[in-house]
Design a protein around this motif. Structure first.
Motif, PDB file in Angstrom:
ATOM      1  N   ALA A  70       0.841  -1.207   0.000  1.00  0.00           N
ATOM      2  CA  ALA A  70       0.000   0.000   0.000  1.00  0.00           C
ATOM      3  C   ALA A  70       0.871   1.250   0.000  1.00  0.00           C
ATOM      4  CB  ALA A  70      -0.954  -0.004   1.192  1.00  0.00           C
ATOM      5  N   SER A  87      -1.557   6.393  -5.229  1.00  0.00           N
ATOM      6  CA  SER A  87      -1.219   5.000  -4.951  1.00  0.00           C
ATOM      7  C   SER A  87      -0.247   4.478  -5.994  1.00  0.00           C
ATOM      8  CB  SER A  87      -2.482   4.129  -4.961  1.00  0.00           C
ATOM      9  OG  SER A  87      -3.336   4.467  -3.897  1.00  0.00           O
ATOM     10  N   LEU A 186      -8.412  -5.479   2.234  1.00  0.00           N
ATOM     11  CA  LEU A 186      -7.367  -4.634   1.658  1.00  0.00           C
ATOM     12  C   LEU A 186      -6.195  -5.430   1.096  1.00  0.00           C
ATOM     13  CD1 LEU A 186      -7.288  -1.756   4.282  1.00  0.00           C
ATOM     14  CD2 LEU A 186      -8.303  -1.726   2.016  1.00  0.00           C
ATOM     15  N   ARG A 198      -6.589  -4.531  -5.924  1.00  0.00           N
ATOM     16  CA  ARG A 198      -6.410  -4.302  -4.497  1.00  0.00           C
ATOM     17  C   ARG A 198      -6.247  -2.807  -4.209  1.00  0.00           C
ATOM     18  NH1 ARG A 198      -1.548  -6.907  -1.001  1.00  0.00           N
ATOM     19  NH2 ARG A 198      -0.332  -5.951  -2.686  1.00  0.00           N
ATOM     20  N   GLN A 202      -8.437  -0.405  -1.855  1.00  0.00           N
ATOM     21  CA  GLN A 202      -7.832   0.432  -0.821  1.00  0.00           C
ATOM     22  C   GLN A 202      -8.333   1.867  -0.923  1.00  0.00           C
ATOM     23  OE1 GLN A 202      -3.678  -0.183  -1.600  1.00  0.00           O
ATOM     24  NE2 GLN A 202      -3.591  -2.140  -0.528  1.00  0.00           N
TER      25      GLN A 202
END
Length: 383
Positions: A70, A87, A186, A198, A202
């Motif tokens: 993440a 991200s 997550l 994913r 998130q």
């Protein structure tokens, strides 16, 4: 007068009960929220540190040197009262002198947060000023302390990794997830989009978490959440900067969540440099858009769920009347609300949202390969 004194005393006691969980973190960190502390934009590298193991099923002591997960480049902008979250897919390749080519998430075990900052700068072109690293325990503790977070799980999610102690078994539907379930939601990536899917989950979770924190119940539980997370965080923010960041968060800034523009290729995620340049210019460098939003000829992904076929036909007609090309994108769960999404500057999303009379967001949750995404909620489009 006596009643006023009693009321003030009761109010002080109530505040003391509310703030008491913060006492330990405040003493250790020495940071009180300062709403006026952040005067200029601040760029942070925020990422999760995957667990390390000293043997099969045996969790090693936390060093914050596991593979990065993440990975977020966060821009806190007090002038725009906005937080921008970019991200970065963990499978994006980047080379550093002396290290050669590695996926960006591998630089955490190779050299920790400072090397991660260098890798992200090399990849994106923006130097993070500070870092915040959290262990996987932080997520569980925070969500449980907040009383759970309401998330719409779009499909069945089942996966088990006994060595990592990870068991995911989520059923589709809108529901309140506890800490363990939120971690599974997550971390799940056993589908066609892998890590990109994913990341999109998130980003949906970020918005849901923000709504929960800003709710009356969330504000009441916030000190407990901060106290629960504090032992699982490592950062190089100074005491003054920590207070400034906390004060900025109290101002309820707007949230823009972006996915690093690109496509699948080369055994990972290939960055679209031109699209990235536009996003950086607008959200990280403060430049104006300088271009007119034209819907004509753009491709919009129309997202809908089971039983919405009649609504889809009407939506297609309206979209085509605006000069848009339409890509049908059925999903397993009817979207919770009707909204327009764009993983970009946002001018196109704004134009389409205004034309249809629906809300819009800048978000990396948008369908890959389309200029715009229209999620069709149960109510459909307004007439």
């Amino acid at each position: 007068m006596r009643r006023v004194a009693l009321f003030l005393l009761a109010l002080a006691l109530l505040f003391g009960v509310w703030a008491f969980p913060l006492l330990g973190p405040l003493l250790r960190q020495g940071a009180f929220p300062n709403p006026f502390g952040l005067k200029e934009p601040l760029t942070l590298l925020v990422y999760g540190s995957s667990p390390e193991y000293s043997g099969y099923h045996k969790r090693a002591p936390e060093r914050f040197r596991g593979l990065a997960d993440a990975i977020l480049l966060v821009r806190l902008d007090p002038k725009a009262n906005r937080a921008v979250v970019l991200s970065i897919p963990r499978d994006t390749w980047v080379a550093l002198p002396g290290y050669g080519w590695h996926k960006v998430n591998a630089y955490s075990p190779l050299g920790g947060p400072e090397l991660m900052k260098q890798a992200v700068e090399q990849l994106v072109g923006v130097r993070p000023e500070r870092y915040v690293v959290v262990s996987t325990e932080a997520l569980r503790k925070a969500v449980d302390a907040l009383g759970g977070v309401r998330v719409c799980v779009e499909k069945p999610m089942r996966y088990q990794d006994r060595a990592a102690g990870l068991a995911i078994d989520l059923k589709p539907g809108c529901q309140v997830l506890n800490g363990e379930e939120a971690e599974g939601y997550l971390r799940f990536r056993k589908d066609a989009l892998g890590d990109i899917g994913r990341i999109q989950r998130q980003q949906a979770f970020f918005h849901a978490l923000r709504e929960q924190v800003l709710s009356p119940a969330g504000i009441w539980r916030l000190p407990r959440a901060v106290a629960a997370v504090e032992p699982y965080v490592r950062t190089d923010l100074t005491r003054e900067e920590r207070g400034a960041v906390l004060g900025f968060a109290m101002k309820r800034p707007g949230l823009v969540s972006l996915l690093l523009p690109g496509r699948f290729g080369g055994g990972g995620w290939a960055v679209d440099r031109e699209a990235l340049g536009r996003l950086l210019a607008l959200y990280f460098q403060g430049e104006a858009l300088g271009e007119e939003a034209t819907l004509e000829g753009r491709l919009v992904a129309l997202v809908y769920g089971p039983g919405q076929e009649a609504l889809v036909e009407g939506a297609k007609e309206r979209l085509r009347a605006l000069g848009l090309r339409v890509l049908l994108h059925p999903v397993d769960l009817v979207p919770e609300r009707t909204e327009v999404l764009e993983n970009g500057p946002g001018a196109l999303a704004e134009a389409l949202g205004e034309a249809l009379g629906v809300p819009y967001r800048v978000s990396g949750e948008a369908v890959l390969g389309a200029d715009l995404t229209l999620r069709l909620g149960r109510e459909g489009l307004p007439r």
